[in-house]
Design a protein around this motif. Sequence first.
Motif, PDB file in Angstrom:
ATOM      1  N   LEU A  17       0.254  -0.221  -1.231  1.00 16.93           N
ATOM      2  CA  LEU A  17       0.023  -1.256  -2.028  1.00 16.93           C
ATOM      3  C   LEU A  17       1.096  -1.980  -2.507  1.00 16.93           C
ATOM      4  CD1 LEU A  17      -3.401  -0.367  -3.511  1.00 16.93           C
ATOM      5  CD2 LEU A  17      -3.230  -1.750  -1.840  1.00 16.93           C
ATOM      6  N   ASP A  18       1.982  -1.085  -3.242  1.00 15.67           N
ATOM      7  CA  ASP A  18       3.387  -1.433  -3.821  1.00 15.67           C
ATOM      8  C   ASP A  18       4.047  -2.373  -2.839  1.00 15.67           C
ATOM      9  OD1 ASP A  18       2.666  -0.554  -6.290  1.00 15.67           O
ATOM     10  OD2 ASP A  18       3.770   1.216  -5.852  1.00 15.67           O
ATOM     11  N   ALA A  19       4.256  -1.899  -1.573  1.00 14.30           N
ATOM     12  CA  ALA A  19       4.996  -2.570  -0.506  1.00 14.30           C
ATOM     13  C   ALA A  19       4.470  -3.791  -0.227  1.00 14.30           C
ATOM     14  CB  ALA A  19       4.948  -1.755   0.785  1.00 14.30           C
ATOM     15  N   LEU A  20       3.042  -4.131  -0.096  1.00 17.45           N
ATOM     16  CA  LEU A  20       2.534  -5.104   0.012  1.00 17.45           C
ATOM     17  C   LEU A  20       2.922  -6.336  -0.778  1.00 17.45           C
ATOM     18  CD1 LEU A  20      -0.845  -4.110   1.797  1.00 17.45           C
ATOM     19  CD2 LEU A  20       1.011  -5.100   3.045  1.00 17.45           C
ATOM     20  N   GLU A  21       2.434  -5.860  -2.256  1.00 12.80           N
ATOM     21  CA  GLU A  21       2.955  -6.694  -3.207  1.00 12.80           C
ATOM     22  C   GLU A  21       4.153  -7.118  -3.452  1.00 12.80           C
ATOM     23  OE1 GLU A  21       0.599  -8.332  -4.947  1.00 12.80           O
ATOM     24  OE2 GLU A  21      -1.168  -7.050  -5.290  1.00 12.80           O
ATOM     25  N   ALA A  22       5.077  -6.108  -2.999  1.00 10.53           N
ATOM     26  CA  ALA A  22       6.702  -6.514  -2.955  1.00 10.53           C
ATOM     27  C   ALA A  22       6.777  -7.693  -2.001  1.00 10.53           C
ATOM     28  CB  ALA A  22       7.427  -5.381  -2.722  1.00 10.53           C
ATOM     29  N   THR A  23       6.011  -7.764  -0.936  1.00  8.36           N
ATOM     30  CA  THR A  23       6.245  -8.499   0.146  1.00  8.36           C
ATOM     31  C   THR A  23       5.860  -9.978  -0.470  1.00  8.36           C
ATOM     32  OG1 THR A  23       5.844  -7.152   2.059  1.00  8.36           O
ATOM     33  CG2 THR A  23       5.477  -9.217   2.524  1.00  8.36           C
ATOM     34  N   GLU A  35     -11.206 -17.366  15.949  1.00  5.11           N
ATOM     35  CA  GLU A  35     -11.218 -18.731  15.266  1.00  5.11           C
ATOM     36  C   GLU A  35      -9.742 -19.136  15.301  1.00  5.11           C
ATOM     37  OE1 GLU A  35     -10.653 -14.931  12.518  1.00  5.11           O
ATOM     38  OE2 GLU A  35     -11.715 -15.578  14.358  1.00  5.11           O
ATOM     39  N   GLY A  36      -8.858 -18.586  15.996  1.00  3.05           N
ATOM     40  CA  GLY A  36      -7.494 -19.026  16.000  1.00  3.05           C
ATOM     41  C   GLY A  36      -6.630 -18.014  15.145  1.00  3.05           C
ATOM     42  N   ARG A  37      -5.445 -18.547  14.639  1.00  2.00           N
ATOM     43  CA  ARG A  37      -4.448 -17.740  13.926  1.00  2.00           C
ATOM     44  C   ARG A  37      -4.923 -17.623  12.463  1.00  2.00           C
ATOM     45  NH1 ARG A  37       0.350 -18.530  10.873  1.00  2.00           N
ATOM     46  NH2 ARG A  37       2.036 -17.091  11.341  1.00  2.00           N
ATOM     47  N   THR A  38      -4.873 -16.468  11.940  1.00  2.37           N
ATOM     48  CA  THR A  38      -5.049 -16.123  10.662  1.00  2.37           C
ATOM     49  C   THR A  38      -3.656 -15.393  10.066  1.00  2.37           C
ATOM     50  OG1 THR A  38      -7.376 -16.034  10.864  1.00  2.37           O
ATOM     51  CG2 THR A  38      -6.466 -15.131   8.905  1.00  2.37           C
ATOM     52  N   GLU A  39      -3.083 -15.875   8.926  1.00  5.62           N
ATOM     53  CA  GLU A  39      -2.067 -15.322   8.429  1.00  5.62           C
ATOM     54  C   GLU A  39      -2.296 -14.858   6.862  1.00  5.62           C
ATOM     55  OE1 GLU A  39       1.811 -17.272   8.462  1.00  5.62           O
ATOM     56  OE2 GLU A  39       1.936 -17.282   6.346  1.00  5.62           O
ATOM     57  N   LEU A  40      -1.885 -13.471   6.642  1.00  5.11           N
ATOM     58  CA  LEU A  40      -2.256 -12.916   5.450  1.00  5.11           C
ATOM     59  C   LEU A  40      -0.950 -12.663   4.973  1.00  5.11           C
ATOM     60  CD1 LEU A  40      -5.336 -12.550   7.069  1.00  5.11           C
ATOM     61  CD2 LEU A  40      -5.371 -10.585   5.217  1.00  5.11           C
ATOM     62  N   SER A  41      -0.598 -13.034   3.387  1.00  8.02           N
ATOM     63  CA  SER A  41       0.554 -12.705   3.039  1.00  8.02           C
ATOM     64  C   SER A  41       0.382 -11.328   2.463  1.00  8.02           C
ATOM     65  CB  SER A  41       0.885 -13.799   1.616  1.00  8.02           C
ATOM     66  OG  SER A  41       0.053 -13.405   0.790  1.00  8.02           O
ATOM     67  N   GLY A  42       1.499 -10.484   1.956  1.00  8.31           N
ATOM     68  CA  GLY A  42       1.574  -9.409   1.380  1.00  8.31           C
ATOM     69  C   GLY A  42       0.600  -9.402   0.267  1.00  8.31           C
ATOM     70  N   HIS A  43       0.592 -10.269  -0.724  1.00  6.30           N
ATOM     71  CA  HIS A  43      -0.020 -10.258  -1.735  1.00  6.30           C
ATOM     72  C   HIS A  43      -1.667 -10.448  -1.463  1.00  6.30           C
ATOM     73  CE1 HIS A  43      -1.479 -11.120  -5.910  1.00  6.30           C
ATOM     74  NE2 HIS A  43      -1.955 -12.083  -5.308  1.00  6.30           N
ATOM     75  N   VAL A  44      -1.841 -11.421  -0.556  1.00  7.43           N
ATOM     76  CA  VAL A  44      -3.471 -11.467   0.094  1.00  7.43           C
ATOM     77  C   VAL A  44      -3.906 -10.430   0.587  1.00  7.43           C
ATOM     78  CG1 VAL A  44      -4.861 -12.839   1.473  1.00  7.43           C
ATOM     79  CG2 VAL A  44      -3.284 -13.964  -0.150  1.00  7.43           C
ATOM     80  N   LEU A  45      -3.216  -9.599   1.355  1.00  7.37           N
ATOM     81  CA  LEU A  45      -3.480  -8.420   2.229  1.00  7.37           C
ATOM     82  C   LEU A  45      -3.802  -7.287   0.979  1.00  7.37           C
ATOM     83  CD1 LEU A  45      -4.293  -6.984   4.382  1.00  7.37           C
ATOM     84  CD2 LEU A  45      -2.047  -6.590   5.202  1.00  7.37           C
ATOM     85  N   ALA A  46      -2.944  -7.167   0.042  1.00 10.67           N
ATOM     86  CA  ALA A  46      -2.919  -6.132  -0.834  1.00 10.67           C
ATOM     87  C   ALA A  46      -4.264  -6.489  -1.866  1.00 10.67           C
ATOM     88  CB  ALA A  46      -1.760  -5.984  -1.708  1.00 10.67           C
ATOM     89  N   SER A  47      -4.530  -7.850  -1.970  1.00  9.14           N
ATOM     90  CA  SER A  47      -5.766  -8.114  -2.698  1.00  9.14           C
ATOM     91  C   SER A  47      -7.297  -7.904  -1.969  1.00  9.14           C
ATOM     92  CB  SER A  47      -5.688  -9.820  -3.257  1.00  9.14           C
ATOM     93  OG  SER A  47      -7.026 -10.082  -3.868  1.00  9.14           O
ATOM     94  N   TRP A  48      -7.212  -7.918  -0.631  1.00 10.83           N
ATOM     95  CA  TRP A  48      -8.334  -7.468   0.006  1.00 10.83           C
ATOM     96  C   TRP A  48      -8.561  -6.050  -0.208  1.00 10.83           C
ATOM     97  CZ3 TRP A  48     -12.314 -10.150   2.516  1.00 10.83           C
ATOM     98  CH2 TRP A  48     -12.277 -11.549   2.820  1.00 10.83           C
ATOM     99  N   VAL A  49      -7.564  -5.339  -0.024  1.00  8.90           N
ATOM    100  CA  VAL A  49      -7.651  -4.003   0.232  1.00  8.90           C
ATOM    101  C   VAL A  49      -8.066  -3.327  -1.397  1.00  8.90           C
ATOM    102  CG1 VAL A  49      -6.346  -1.680   0.460  1.00  8.90           C
ATOM    103  CG2 VAL A  49      -6.059  -3.587   1.875  1.00  8.90           C
ATOM    104  N   ILE A  50      -7.552  -4.003  -2.425  1.00  7.99           N
ATOM    105  CA  ILE A  50      -8.076  -3.424  -3.465  1.00  7.99           C
ATOM    106  C   ILE A  50      -9.421  -3.843  -3.951  1.00  7.99           C
ATOM    107  CG2 ILE A  50      -7.546  -3.909  -6.072  1.00  7.99           C
ATOM    108  CD1 ILE A  50      -4.363  -4.477  -5.375  1.00  7.99           C
TER     109      ILE A  50
END
Length: 232
Positions: A17-23, A35-50
């Motif tokens: 989670l720290d690494a994703l937030e740092a991204t 549905e096509g291309r979906t891009e998740l930033s490190g912050h957004v992916l960390a938020s989904w996991v949390i």
Amino acid sequence: MTAARRSLPAALPAALLDALEATGPRPALVWYGEEGRTELSGHVLASWVIKSVNHLADEVALAAGDGLLLDLPAHWKRLVLALAGWSLGLEVHVAPGRDDAAAAPAAAPPSGGTVATDAPEGQAALDADEVLALEAVALSMRFPGPLPPLTRDWAQEVRASGDALGVPLGPWSGPAPDEGPASRAVLVASDGAAGGAVAAALLAVLAGGGLVVGPAARVDPAQAASEGVAAP
């Protein structure tokens, strides 16, 4: 093997989670789906996991050692659930037949427990103690069809969960990341939820602040070049 490497599985949930937030706003995961291309930033992916960790622990009342069956096709949402489950020490399984990219046929998961599924009236759901219904579509804000009694609409519930961790993490129950220097970007065959080499490579890249792109079968050479990964 160093002491740091031996302690990695226990420390991995928080470190990931720290690494994703740092991204931060840079992309950590790009998924090519129906549905096509979906891009998740490190912050957004960390938020989904949390949010998923909080939901599984607080609302579904799962704890280390409990089972979570993913009766879903390969998708970034399935990866989010796997990461959350591993971070809580859950026994995470992918339902047989739901991951064509698995390195070997998965062992039959135990019945009962909690199932996350796109078929809330299917057999896996009927055998479960708790059912989380979701559709593997990027912008799906709720399950599109009627839900059986006591079935949870995961997409709606998880969005209402807290953005800050409200429960302890670990012990990590998922695969170990690949050792050695991680690639800055990797094209994966699946979402890694079934474990194996795909998960090991994917986790190493995410923990190193890199980019994961998948699934390879949906990425053409031009798209691979634009994402900075080797062509399939």
